[in-house]
Structures are given as C-alpha cells and as structure tokens.
Scaffold this motif. Structure first.
Motif, PDB file in Angstrom:
ATOM      1  N   ALA A  28       0.819  -1.206   0.000  1.00  0.00           N
ATOM      2  CA  ALA A  28       0.000   0.000   0.000  1.00  0.00           C
ATOM      3  C   ALA A  28       0.853   1.257   0.000  1.00  0.00           C
ATOM      4  N   ASN A  29       2.099   1.157  -0.446  1.00  0.00           N
ATOM      5  CA  ASN A  29       2.999   2.299  -0.450  1.00  0.00           C
ATOM      6  C   ASN A  29       2.910   3.012  -1.784  1.00  0.00           C
ATOM      7  N   PRO A  30       2.681   4.331  -1.810  1.00  0.00           N
ATOM      8  CA  PRO A  30       2.535   5.036  -3.071  1.00  0.00           C
ATOM      9  C   PRO A  30       3.821   5.135  -3.870  1.00  0.00           C
ATOM     10  N   GLU A  31       4.964   4.681  -3.324  1.00  0.00           N
ATOM     11  CA  GLU A  31       6.221   4.832  -4.032  1.00  0.00           C
ATOM     12  C   GLU A  31       6.757   3.482  -4.521  1.00  0.00           C
ATOM     13  N   SER A  32       5.852   2.516  -4.741  1.00  0.00           N
ATOM     14  CA  SER A  32       6.271   1.199  -5.179  1.00  0.00           C
ATOM     15  C   SER A  32       6.113   1.045  -6.679  1.00  0.00           C
ATOM     16  N   ASN A  33       6.515  -0.129  -7.185  1.00  0.00           N
ATOM     17  CA  ASN A  33       6.251  -0.545  -8.561  1.00  0.00           C
ATOM     18  C   ASN A  33       6.947   0.318  -9.606  1.00  0.00           C
ATOM     19  N   PRO A 208      -9.682  -0.308  -0.772  1.00  0.00           N
ATOM     20  CA  PRO A 208      -9.836   1.137  -0.567  1.00  0.00           C
ATOM     21  C   PRO A 208      -8.628   1.927  -1.041  1.00  0.00           C
ATOM     22  N   THR A 209      -7.434   1.368  -0.869  1.00  0.00           N
ATOM     23  CA  THR A 209      -6.222   2.046  -1.334  1.00  0.00           C
ATOM     24  C   THR A 209      -6.249   2.236  -2.842  1.00  0.00           C
ATOM     25  N   GLN A 210      -6.611   1.194  -3.578  1.00  0.00           N
ATOM     26  CA  GLN A 210      -6.654   1.305  -5.035  1.00  0.00           C
ATOM     27  C   GLN A 210      -7.688   2.333  -5.483  1.00  0.00           C
ATOM     28  N   LEU A 250      -1.240  -2.488  -6.902  1.00  0.00           N
ATOM     29  CA  LEU A 250      -1.966  -2.542  -5.642  1.00  0.00           C
ATOM     30  C   LEU A 250      -2.075  -1.182  -4.976  1.00  0.00           C
ATOM     31  N   SER A 251      -1.382  -0.187  -5.534  1.00  0.00           N
ATOM     32  CA  SER A 251      -1.437   1.167  -5.004  1.00  0.00           C
ATOM     33  C   SER A 251      -0.914   2.108  -6.076  1.00  0.00           C
ATOM     34  N   MET A 252      -0.913   3.391  -5.779  1.00  0.00           N
ATOM     35  CA  MET A 252      -0.289   4.363  -6.658  1.00  0.00           C
ATOM     36  C   MET A 252       1.174   3.983  -6.853  1.00  0.00           C
ATOM     37  N   THR A 253       1.647   4.007  -8.077  1.00  0.00           N
ATOM     38  CA  THR A 253       3.022   3.607  -8.364  1.00  0.00           C
ATOM     39  C   THR A 253       3.971   4.792  -8.235  1.00  0.00           C
ATOM     40  N   ARG A 254       5.250   4.512  -8.300  1.00  0.00           N
ATOM     41  CA  ARG A 254       6.238   5.589  -8.256  1.00  0.00           C
ATOM     42  C   ARG A 254       6.086   6.501  -9.469  1.00  0.00           C
TER      43      ARG A 254
END
Length: 295
Positions: A28-33, A208-210, A250-254
């Motif tokens: 759920a980290n917005p700085e992943s992927n 909810p994160t997505q 799974l979340s906002m990407t980098r």
C-alpha cells in the motif's frame, strides 16, 4: 461548491448502494512498482507517460489545485469511506499538496454509484452551475466518457500573482504585477473543485487504497486513462478498466506519485510545453532514487 456537495450527498444515497471493496493487501505504499529499464528507454517512457497524462495544446496550460484540498467520498460503507478519505489525504500530502483540516469544505469528491451516467445527469439537473459554460453539453460529454469512471473539474481564472480575476461586464480583468514570457503566461486557470464518479461494479476485488489512489490521479490532474499505452509504465489508472484476470498495481506507483509531485512542484504560470518538461525532469529524478519499499 456547497450546492454540489448537497446534491452529491443526496444523489449518492438515491442512485448508489454502498460498494463493497476488498481489504487492503500488503502493498500500500505510493512509491512502489518502478520499472527497471535502460536509461534511454526510460527517458522516452517518461516523456510518453507525461505526454499521455497532460493532453492539451502547446500554448495552453496545465491546471492544478492552488488551495488546500479536502476529499470526501460517497456511496461507500462508513468504514470504507473513512479508509478511502484517509488514504487520499496521505497520498495528497506525499505529492506535495496542502490538505484541509477535519472540518474543511470538500472540494475533491469521489462518488460511487451503480450508473454513472444517471448520477451525472441528476447532478446536472440539481446543480447545473457546477458544469460551467455550455452546461448541458458539458454534462453530456462527461457522462459519456468511456470506461467505468468519469471525472471533471471546476476552474477559475487567476492572475500571475495567484489572485482570482475580478469580473467586469462579463469579462475577467487581469490586473497583475507579472508579465508574460516565452515560457510563462501572465495568468492561469486553477482547479477549485474536482469530481470523480465511479461505477460500483468496477470495484469488485479492489481495495480502498486502489480506489483512493485512482480517484486522486483523476482529481488532481486532468488525466485520461484511455490515452495510456497498454505496454507503458505501471499506473493505478489501469485499475478500473483492466481486462478480467489481468494484474493491476496494488497502489499508486512511483510513476504516478512522481508525476503528481512534478505537476505540483513546477513553476507557476508555465505554458504546457514547459510545464511538461519540468514534470518529466522531476519524474526522472524520482525514478532514479532508491525504492524506499525495498522491492
């Protein structure tokens, strides 16, 4: 804005049953992927990504919020609504925006409904002023946006100093100490509100994160998921309309977060071409940083 909020609150109850979302996964980290690729390929990918998310003429401008944002969600169960709104606040802060306090007046609205066209038409009947000029035609165009979601923004004209332009005789009067140049204009348009309408069927299996991250990418910039290359960088903007069984972030990407940071950190009053250049350079810098998630 208050008229829209009252209409949205009522219509979300009438048109939408609370949507069921999956629980958040571990990521759920917005700085992943982040994609690992060659330097030259990545530079081109950055330019293409920024270009796809900033449609508009070269001599136009890219609007953004200049005041604190205040997110509110409708059509969700109380726990999911709280989770989505909290997530939107966290990510907006990470992107460099100011976020209003607990009792702020909502100006970023997420509405979940069974039928987005019906909801948008109902809002247009109850609060037509929210659609600005050419209200009926604009509402129809927004309702007809392809995919499971539609988004639109309300704007106001501001001078180079960031003050709203006074109206005289039906025209905006630009009184400013700034002057135009080859890269920057003598004024700009700024978002004062954004609305994202999502159909509940598209949320099956999403967390909810997505949902929160998708809504922010539609609300904080005038993005169009349909312009993205299917083989391009990973982005949360694919979450709603991806083919069944396909993988989505799974979340906002980098890439997403880097884009938003670049959009909001850029110099004021830039023309679109110069603004895109600053976003691209900022995103390049973001992608060169170590992944804080350790992935």
């Amino acid at each position: 804005m208050s008229a829209l909020l009252r209409a949205a609150a009522l219509l979300a109850v009438l048109v939408a049953a609370p949507a069921a979302l999956a629980q958040d996964g571990a990521q759920a980290n917005p700085e992943s992927n982040v994609i690992v690729t060659g330097e030259r390929d990545r530079e081109q990918a950055v330019r293409d990504f920024v270009g796809a998310l900033t449609a508009g003429p070269m001599n136009g401008q890219l609007s953004r919020f200049e005041e604190a944002i205040c997110p509110a969600a409708f059509g969700l169960s109380a726990p999911m609504r709280a989770a989505v709104e909290a997530r939107m606040r966290v990510v907006a802060t990470a992107a460099g925006l100011e976020v209003g306090g607990a009792r702020c007046t909502p100006n970023v609205l997420l509405m979940v409904t069974r039928d987005k066209q019906a909801l948008i038409r109902a809002i247009a009947r109850r609060s037509p002023q929210y659609f600005g000029e050419e209200r009926e035609n604009r509402a129809a165009r927004i309702a007809a946006q392809p995919g499971a979601a539609s988004a639109w923004h309300a704007e106001e004209r501001r001078n180079a100093d960031g003050r709203a332009l006074p109206m005289q005789g039906g025209f905006a009067v630009n009184q400013t100490s700034g002057s135009a140049s080859r890269l920057a204009a003598s004024g700009r348009r700024a978002f004062i509100a954004a609305a994202v309408v999502v159909e509940s069927e598209a949320l099956v299996g999403l967390s909810p994160t997505q949902l929160a991250d998708y809504a922010l990418m539609r609300a904080l910039a005038r993005t169009d998921p349909g312009r993205l290359d299917a083989a391009g960088p990973p982005t949360i903007l694919t979450a709603l309309d991806a083919p069944p069984g396909s993988e989505v972030p799974l979340s906002m990407t980098r890439w997403d977060l880097g884009f938003l940071r670049g959009l909001y950190a850029a110099q004021d009053n830039l023309y679109a071409t110069a603004h895109r250049g600053q976003i691209a350079r900022s995103l390049e810098t973001e992608l060169q940083q170590p992944d804080e998630t350790g992935d």
